[in-house]
Design a protein around this motif. Structure first.
Motif, short mmCIF file in Angstrom:
data_model
loop_
_atom_site.label_atom_id
_atom_site.label_comp_id
_atom_site.label_asym_id
_atom_site.label_seq_id
_atom_site.Cartn_x
_atom_site.Cartn_y
_atom_site.Cartn_z
N ILE A 191 16.42 -5.11 6.03
CA ILE A 191 15.37 -4.19 6.47
C ILE A 191 15.05 -3.21 5.34
CG2 ILE A 191 14.83 -2.32 8.08
CD1 ILE A 191 16.53 -3.77 10.16
N GLY A 192 13.77 -3.03 5.06
CA GLY A 192 13.35 -2.11 4.02
C GLY A 192 13.09 -2.75 2.66
N THR A 193 13.32 -4.05 2.54
CA THR A 193 13.04 -4.74 1.28
C THR A 193 11.54 -4.71 0.99
OG1 THR A 193 14.92 -6.22 1.62
CG2 THR A 193 13.26 -6.91 0.02
N PRO A 194 11.11 -4.34 -0.22
CA PRO A 194 9.67 -4.26 -0.51
C PRO A 194 9.05 -5.64 -0.72
CG PRO A 194 10.93 -3.74 -2.47
CD PRO A 194 11.93 -3.87 -1.35
N GLU A 195 7.74 -5.70 -0.60
CA GLU A 195 7.00 -6.93 -0.85
C GLU A 195 6.94 -7.20 -2.35
OE1 GLU A 195 6.00 -10.03 -0.51
OE2 GLU A 195 5.08 -9.47 1.42
N SER A 196 6.82 -8.46 -2.72
CA SER A 196 6.69 -8.85 -4.12
C SER A 196 5.38 -8.31 -4.70
CB SER A 196 6.71 -10.37 -4.25
OG SER A 196 6.25 -10.77 -5.52
N PRO A 197 5.43 -7.51 -5.78
CA PRO A 197 4.19 -7.01 -6.37
C PRO A 197 3.34 -8.12 -6.96
CG PRO A 197 6.08 -6.46 -7.76
CD PRO A 197 6.63 -7.00 -6.48
N ARG A 198 3.96 -9.20 -7.41
CA ARG A 198 3.19 -10.33 -7.93
C ARG A 198 2.34 -10.94 -6.83
NH1 ARG A 198 5.56 -12.26 -13.01
NH2 ARG A 198 7.47 -11.10 -13.44
N TRP A 199 2.93 -11.10 -5.63
CA TRP A 199 2.16 -11.65 -4.51
C TRP A 199 1.08 -10.67 -4.08
CZ3 TRP A 199 1.11 -10.24 0.53
CH2 TRP A 199 0.50 -11.21 1.31
N LEU A 200 1.41 -9.38 -4.01
CA LEU A 200 0.41 -8.37 -3.62
C LEU A 200 -0.77 -8.37 -4.59
CD1 LEU A 200 2.81 -5.42 -2.67
CD2 LEU A 200 1.33 -6.70 -1.10
N ALA A 201 -0.47 -8.48 -5.88
CA ALA A 201 -1.55 -8.52 -6.86
C ALA A 201 -2.41 -9.76 -6.68
CB ALA A 201 -0.98 -8.48 -8.27
N LYS A 202 -1.78 -10.87 -6.35
CA LYS A 202 -2.51 -12.12 -6.17
C LYS A 202 -3.52 -12.03 -5.04
CE LYS A 202 -1.41 -15.32 -3.53
NZ LYS A 202 -0.80 -16.37 -2.69
N VAL A 203 -3.16 -11.33 -3.94
CA VAL A 203 -4.06 -11.25 -2.79
C VAL A 203 -4.94 -10.01 -2.83
CG1 VAL A 203 -2.50 -12.61 -1.34
CG2 VAL A 203 -2.29 -10.11 -1.37
N GLY A 204 -4.93 -9.28 -3.94
CA GLY A 204 -5.83 -8.15 -4.12
C GLY A 204 -5.36 -6.83 -3.56
N LYS A 205 -4.12 -6.71 -3.17
CA LYS A 205 -3.58 -5.45 -2.64
C LYS A 205 -3.03 -4.62 -3.80
CE LYS A 205 -2.61 -7.33 1.95
NZ LYS A 205 -1.62 -7.50 3.04
N VAL A 206 -3.96 -4.09 -4.59
CA VAL A 206 -3.61 -3.45 -5.86
C VAL A 206 -2.79 -2.18 -5.65
CG1 VAL A 206 -4.53 -2.37 -7.95
CG2 VAL A 206 -5.61 -4.43 -7.01
N GLU A 207 -3.23 -1.32 -4.73
CA GLU A 207 -2.53 -0.06 -4.52
C GLU A 207 -1.09 -0.29 -4.04
OE1 GLU A 207 -4.70 2.54 -2.00
OE2 GLU A 207 -6.44 2.67 -3.33
N GLU A 208 -0.91 -1.24 -3.12
CA GLU A 208 0.44 -1.54 -2.64
C GLU A 208 1.31 -2.10 -3.75
OE1 GLU A 208 0.74 -3.70 1.06
OE2 GLU A 208 -1.28 -3.09 1.64
N ALA A 209 0.73 -2.96 -4.57
CA ALA A 209 1.48 -3.54 -5.69
C ALA A 209 1.92 -2.46 -6.66
CB ALA A 209 0.63 -4.59 -6.40
N ASN A 210 1.01 -1.53 -6.98
CA ASN A 210 1.34 -0.45 -7.91
C ASN A 210 2.44 0.46 -7.35
OD1 ASN A 210 -0.42 -1.22 -9.94
ND2 ASN A 210 -2.12 -0.02 -9.12
N ALA A 211 2.38 0.71 -6.03
CA ALA A 211 3.39 1.56 -5.40
C ALA A 211 4.77 0.92 -5.49
CB ALA A 211 3.00 1.83 -3.94
#
Length: 453
Positions: A191-211
């Motif tokens: 619980i609490g593990t963050p999402e992969s920033p590489r995957w977030l960047a791939k789907v266009g979730k830039v702000e989440e990836a940067n965070a």
């Protein structure tokens, strides 16, 4: 070699915790696949199971992994790694606990199948997440330590299985249901593990990836530091229609050659050791000792994977472990000490192929299809493993222990030949470099698709 804050980061407490929590999947896999070998000793007598029913019970979890691995890979590429990282383990808790109340062979096979689906789904999810966060210097050892936990789980299964045997006729129910407890602990830890920033960047979730990047790697790190690999626009069709088909063929074939003998031995280790004149509790103790040696082999492989290189490690691992199995087949009536020494030799030497099952697939495919590729390779390799597991009791009774071990040795040596011809070298490369078609990965000979001119 280019540098960036992600690939060349130091190993942080975050990476260590992620590696530990990710390894919960193979721990449960090893526990679940091994505890059934102990439980079957009681179930067979109580339910008067024939050889075919024993084989189906042993193989059902592997068939479930076949289904779950590809489904989990596709889902994690489509919906991300984070949520599925815990949901699949909840299913393991429920179905494992349900085994305590099972009343016939059919329902036991069904529940084992469902457990296998959940276990299989966790592999591409967890390894994709771990690979995409790991610095290049530590990626091989961390993915190698991931698979090492399979043997920790298997050793725990043999130890607790022997303890629970003392509960009498219902001991096997406690054995099978006991997997729910470590699964619950792993769910809570994840619980609490963050999402992969590489995957977030791939789907266009830039702000989440940067965070996520700033939280893990520090201020100033953003998706601008991610390599171009995340922007190539591949989809799952690339596994078949592009040069990645050759890579998929290589990974699937070597993976199959590695796990067919191992899974077949694990599902029926007490029976095999009994055929080699180690009976009763000695067979259980021998199984646990050999399992610990499997773990030692994986740990040694993790220590040398960066120094030795991926390709040489896998070739030597297949070659020498295969010879150990051949000797077991040729001399099945050898003294107990020699039999144990050969089994231990196989266990230690096969470690290189075991860790490469998770290193190669995660390094040879880009972010867009990494989960699907790992899942598909895991699924396809389980076809052979399930067939091998199903046939073990038939082979033991019909062909004898010597021929059974000879077949396992030949399959393992075929893996050495496959690796000699096809295995690439990806040591020291970033994920972008190792995953790119026509990139820097090298070998003397490759199947179509390992590189392009």
């Amino acid at each position: 070699m280019t540098t960036n804050p992600l690939d060349d980061a130091t190993l942080s407490p975050f990476h260590k915790k992620l590696a530990l929590f990710s390894s919960g999947g193979p721990f449960l896999d090893g526990y679940i696949l091994s505890i059934i070998g102990v439980a079957l000793a009681q179930i067979t007598g109580q339910w008067r199971l024939n050889e075919s029913e024993q084989g189906l019970i042993g193989a059902s979890t592997l068939l479930g992994i076949f289904l779950g691995a590809f489904a989990g890979g596709w889902l994690t590429d489509k919906f991300g790694r984070k949520t599925l990282f815990t949901v699949d383990l909840v299913a393991i808790i429920v179905f494992s606990a349900a085994q305590f109340f099972v009343g016939d062979v059919v329902w036991l096979i069904v529940l084992r199948l469902l457990i296998g689906i959940a276990v299989g789904a966790d592999y591409p999810i967890a390894t994709s997440l771990l690979a995409e966060f790991s610095p290049r210097k530590y990626r091989g050892p961390l993915l190698g330590l991931y698979v090492t936990m399979w043997f920790v789980g298997a050793a725990a299964a043999y130890i607790f299985g022997e303890m629970l045997t003392g509960l009498g006729e219902g001991g096997w129910r406690w054995m099978l249901a006991s997997a729910a407890l470590p699964a619950l602990a792993i769910v809570l830890a994840r619980i609490g593990t963050p999402e992969s920033p590489r995957w977030l960047a791939k789907v266009g979730k830039v702000e989440e990836a940067n965070a996520v990047l700033e939280k893990v790697y520090g201020p100033g790190v953003s998706i601008a530091d991610l390599p171009e690999e995340v922007k190539e626009g591949f989809n799952v069709r690339a596994l078949i229609t592009s040069g990645y088909g050759g890579r998929m063929m290589f990974v699937t074939v070597f993976w199959t050659a590695s796990i067919v003998p191992l899974f077949a031995v694990y599902a029926f280790a007490p029976a095999i050791l009994g055929a080699l004149h180690l009976d009763g509790s000695m067979a259980q103790v021998g199984s646990a000792v050999i399992t610990v040696m499997f773990m030692v082999g994986c740990l040694l492989a993790c220590l040398v994977v960066n120094r030795m290189g991926r390709r040489p490690l896998m070739i030597h691992s297949f070659l020498w472990s295969g010879l150990a199995l051949l000797l077991l087949g040729l001399f099945p009536s050898a003294p107990t000490a020699i039999v144990m020494a050969l089994f231990i030799g196989y266990a230690v030497l096969i470690g290189g192929t075991q860790i490469m099952q998770w290193v190669y697939p995660n390094e040879l495919f880009p972010t867009e299809i990494r989960g699907s590729a790992v899942g598909l390779a895991s699924s396809l390799s389980r076809i052979g493993a399930a067939i091998g597991t199903y046939l073990v009791p038939v082979a033991l009774s019909g062909l004898g222990i010597g021929v059974t071990m000879l077949i396992a040795g030949v399959i393992t040596l075929l893996g050495a030949g496959i690796s000699l011809v096809w295995a690439p070298e990806t040591r020291g490369l970033s994920l972008a470099e190792s995953a790119a078609l026509g990139g820097k990965s090298s070998s003397r000979s490759r199947p179509v698709g390992l590189s392009q001119p």
